[in-house]
Design an enzyme around this catalytic site. Structure first.
Site, PDB file in Angstrom:
ATOM      1  N   TYR A  71       9.805   6.473  -0.584  1.00  0.00           N
ATOM      2  CA  TYR A  71       8.402   6.739  -0.916  1.00  0.00           C
ATOM      3  C   TYR A  71       7.532   6.070   0.136  1.00  0.00           C
ATOM      4  CZ  TYR A  71       3.904   6.483  -3.455  1.00  0.00           C
ATOM      5  OH  TYR A  71       2.586   6.580  -3.816  1.00  0.00           O
ATOM      6  N   ASP A  95       8.790   2.278   7.946  1.00  0.00           N
ATOM      7  CA  ASP A  95       7.781   2.008   6.919  1.00  0.00           C
ATOM      8  C   ASP A  95       8.128   0.663   6.281  1.00  0.00           C
ATOM      9  OD1 ASP A  95       6.604   3.672   3.866  1.00  0.00           O
ATOM     10  OD2 ASP A  95       6.106   1.765   4.826  1.00  0.00           O
ATOM     11  N   LYS A 140       0.734  -4.443   1.548  1.00  0.00           N
ATOM     12  CA  LYS A 140       1.148  -5.423   0.536  1.00  0.00           C
ATOM     13  C   LYS A 140       0.944  -6.877   0.986  1.00  0.00           C
ATOM     14  CE  LYS A 140       4.359  -2.069  -1.463  1.00  0.00           C
ATOM     15  NZ  LYS A 140       3.987  -1.815  -2.855  1.00  0.00           N
TER      16      LYS A 140
HETATM   17  P1  KE4 Z   1       0.102   2.028  -1.301  1.00  0.00           P
HETATM   18  O1  KE4 Z   1      -0.695   3.222  -0.886  1.00  0.00           O
HETATM   19  O2  KE4 Z   1       0.533   2.076  -2.747  1.00  0.00           O
HETATM   20  O3  KE4 Z   1      -0.590   0.702  -0.921  1.00  0.00           O
HETATM   21  O4  KE4 Z   1       1.448   1.996  -0.411  1.00  0.00           O
HETATM   22  C1  KE4 Z   1       2.289   3.120  -0.442  1.00  0.00           C
HETATM   23  C2  KE4 Z   1       3.691   2.706  -0.024  1.00  0.00           C
HETATM   24  C3  KE4 Z   1       4.118   3.005   1.257  1.00  0.00           C
HETATM   25  N1  KE4 Z   1       5.348   2.656   1.689  1.00  0.00           N
HETATM   26  C4  KE4 Z   1       6.196   1.979   0.877  1.00  0.00           C
HETATM   27  C5  KE4 Z   1       7.554   1.597   1.391  1.00  0.00           C
HETATM   28  C6  KE4 Z   1       5.800   1.631  -0.447  1.00  0.00           C
HETATM   29  O5  KE4 Z   1       6.667   0.953  -1.239  1.00  0.00           O
HETATM   30  C7  KE4 Z   1       4.526   2.000  -0.902  1.00  0.00           C
HETATM   31  C8  KE4 Z   1       4.044   1.690  -2.301  1.00  0.00           C
HETATM   32  N2  KE4 Z   1       4.998   1.064  -3.165  1.00  0.00           N
HETATM   33  C9  KE4 Z   1       4.806   1.277  -4.589  1.00  0.00           C
HETATM   34  C10 KE4 Z   1       5.938   0.522  -5.308  1.00  0.00           C
HETATM   35  N3  KE4 Z   1       7.085   1.305  -5.425  1.00  0.00           N
HETATM   36  C11 KE4 Z   1       3.452   0.877  -5.054  1.00  0.00           C
HETATM   37  C12 KE4 Z   1       3.289   0.813  -6.565  1.00  0.00           C
HETATM   38  C13 KE4 Z   1       2.377   1.890  -7.068  1.00  0.00           C
HETATM   39  O6  KE4 Z   1       2.507   3.054  -6.621  1.00  0.00           O
HETATM   40  O7  KE4 Z   1       1.549   1.564  -7.940  1.00  0.00           O
END
Ligand code: KE4
Length: 428
Positions: free
Chosen positions: A144, A239, A267
């Site tokens: 993801y 990523d 993060k």
């Molecule tokens: P955000 O747009 O949520 O800040 O980041 C997206 C993203 C991009 N790349 C990786 C490897 C990620 O894990 C994420 C977001 N991670 C999720 C947790 N599995 C965020 C939690 C959520 O969607 O609320």
């Protein structure tokens, strides 16, 4: 445990916010319960609106590696707030954090700040497409990268090599440009690259997959991606939104010794405030507006508050021994849970990379999405709810990662392991 107030607040939220949450995984849907509404947190503990206290292994999905409400982070944000939250103009704080990232990650010579991981990966893909003048991208099933259209795509059915939308609202024409391979399978990558020669702009990969549970790269996988991208003129994007500054100060690329062309971050570098970033060697980054023609922008990109929280957090991570101490604690957590499951006669497949860990509820091994998707999600839900009742707050989905922070103490870890021993017996 009493969750009356959380459930009341959830009902109220659902009338104003779709599904009652501002991000779907928070809704506890896959574990079949109402989510907890959190009132406050400190260190490794969160306290819900019914005054229940939990040992927290979500840590806001990764940012809270130094623990909640770290005094140095609070002081930095408070101090900056008194000078102004955001100006929409450059500040020295942005250069400071940029240079900390550049110093930490050798493959990054320049970096652009944004406000989320989604923005970081969306922008990185546009930059890769603009730099290579190619349109297709390749991702991996089970990974993801945020919710940009090109990344909400799954493998086309049957022999189709092109992608199909993984969400309504993603145009089929957009999805067709995204190829999907199997994580840890270089053969699947080579096949797709050969079928789409000279038209793949980038391969984007989680160097440690954290969004199908925690799935480490097999030996040679990342090195193989590096070789394919070098041979084919494809931009390799790591990523590291989740793994960056998490599995090592220099991220997974330091841990595994593989150098991507571009890196996305988020993060941890925001210390709990909204930050994302993408970086690469100078010749790529200088193609970005205003130095180059590839457009990318953001009102709150690099805002002073988030920069301050990130700088304060990275200053803590840089301290000698930080990652070794975290490694020792994380090993204790993951091995303790795995032993508890074994002693209860309940089969799980335990994975860990640094302070990212996961218990897969399956008898087999897990190395990719097809094997991860075999897990018994009902059994996981029962375990999750039983652990919650013991005061342990895990990620509310089998397909997420648990995070250990520097604030987790031995007593918290011992409590977690004891709770796991009780809960595995309950569900066995
Ligand atoms: P955000 O747009 O949520 O800040 O980041 C997206 C993203 C991009 N790349 C990786 C490897 C990620 O894990 C994420 C977001 N991670 C999720 C947790 N599995 C965020 C939690 C959520 O969607 O609320």
């Amino acid at each position: 445990m009493n969750h009356t107030r959380s459930s009341l607040l959830f009902q109220q939220a659902k009338s104003s916010i779709p599904g009652g949450v501002n991000s779907p995984v928070r809704a506890f849907k896959s574990v079949g319960a109402d989510p907890l509404f959190i009132k406050k947190a400190s260190g490794c503990h969160i306290i819900d609106e019914d005054e229940n206290t939990y040992v927290d292994f979500v840590g806001s999905w990764g940012p809270m590696i130094v623990g909640h409400c770290h005094p140095a982070v609070i002081a930095a944000v408070k101090n900056t707030m008194e000078s102004g939250a955001s100006f929409g103009a450059p500040t020295e704080l942005e250069t400071t954090l940029a240079n900390m990232v550049i110093d930490a990650v050798p493959s990054i010579e320049m970096v652009r700040m944004v406000s989320s991981g989604t923005e970081a990966t969306m922008s990185a893909i546009r930059l890769a497409r603009g730099f290579t003048s190619r349109d297709k991208i390749l991702k991996f099933a089970g990974c993801y990268h945020g919710h940009a259209d090109s990344l909400l795509v799954k493998a086309g059915s049957g022999a189709a090599t092109f992608g199909v939308p993984d969400s309504p609202g993603v145009p089929a024409e957009v999805a067709k440009l995204t190829l999907t391979a199997e994580y840890n399978s270089l053969a699947s990558v080579r096949k797709l690259v050969a079928e789409n020669r000279d038209s793949v702009a980038c391969i984007i990969v989680e160097p440690v997959a954290g969004n199908m549970g925690t799935v480490p790269p097999r030996e040679g996988f990342l090195e193989g991606l590096r070789d394919i991208c070098t041979q084919e003129g494809i931009i390799l994007i790591f990523d590291e939104v989740m793994s960056g500054f998490r599995v090592a100060y220099g991220g997974a690329q330091e841990l595994y010794g593989v150098t991507p062309d571009m890196t996305t971050l988020g993060k941890i570098i925001g210390g709990g405030l909204p930050v994302g970033a993408f970086g690469a060697r100078r010749e790529i980054m200088e193609k970005l507006s205003p130095s180059g023609g590839i457009y990318q922008a953001g009102t709150l990109s690099g805002n002073p508050l988030a920069m301050s929280a990130g700088i304060a957090t990275l200053n803590i991570l840089k301290q000698p021994g930080f990652y070794q101490a975290l490694e020792d604690k994380s090993r204790m957590v993951a091995e303790g849970i795995a032993k508890a499951a074994k002693d209860a006669g309940y089969p799980i497949y335990s994975t860990r990379v640094g302070s990212m860990f996961c218990a897969f509820f399956t008898k087999g091994e897990v190395h990719d999405w097809p094997s991860a998707s075999q897990c018994d999600t009902k059994a996981f839900a029962a375990y999750f709810l039983a652990m919650l009742n013991e005061g342990i707050y895990l990620a509310p989905s089998q397909f997420e990662t648990g995070f250990v922070s520097a604030a987790h103490g031995i007593s918290d870890i011992e409590k977690t392991i004891a709770a796991a021993a009780k809960c595995f017996k309950l569900i066995a």
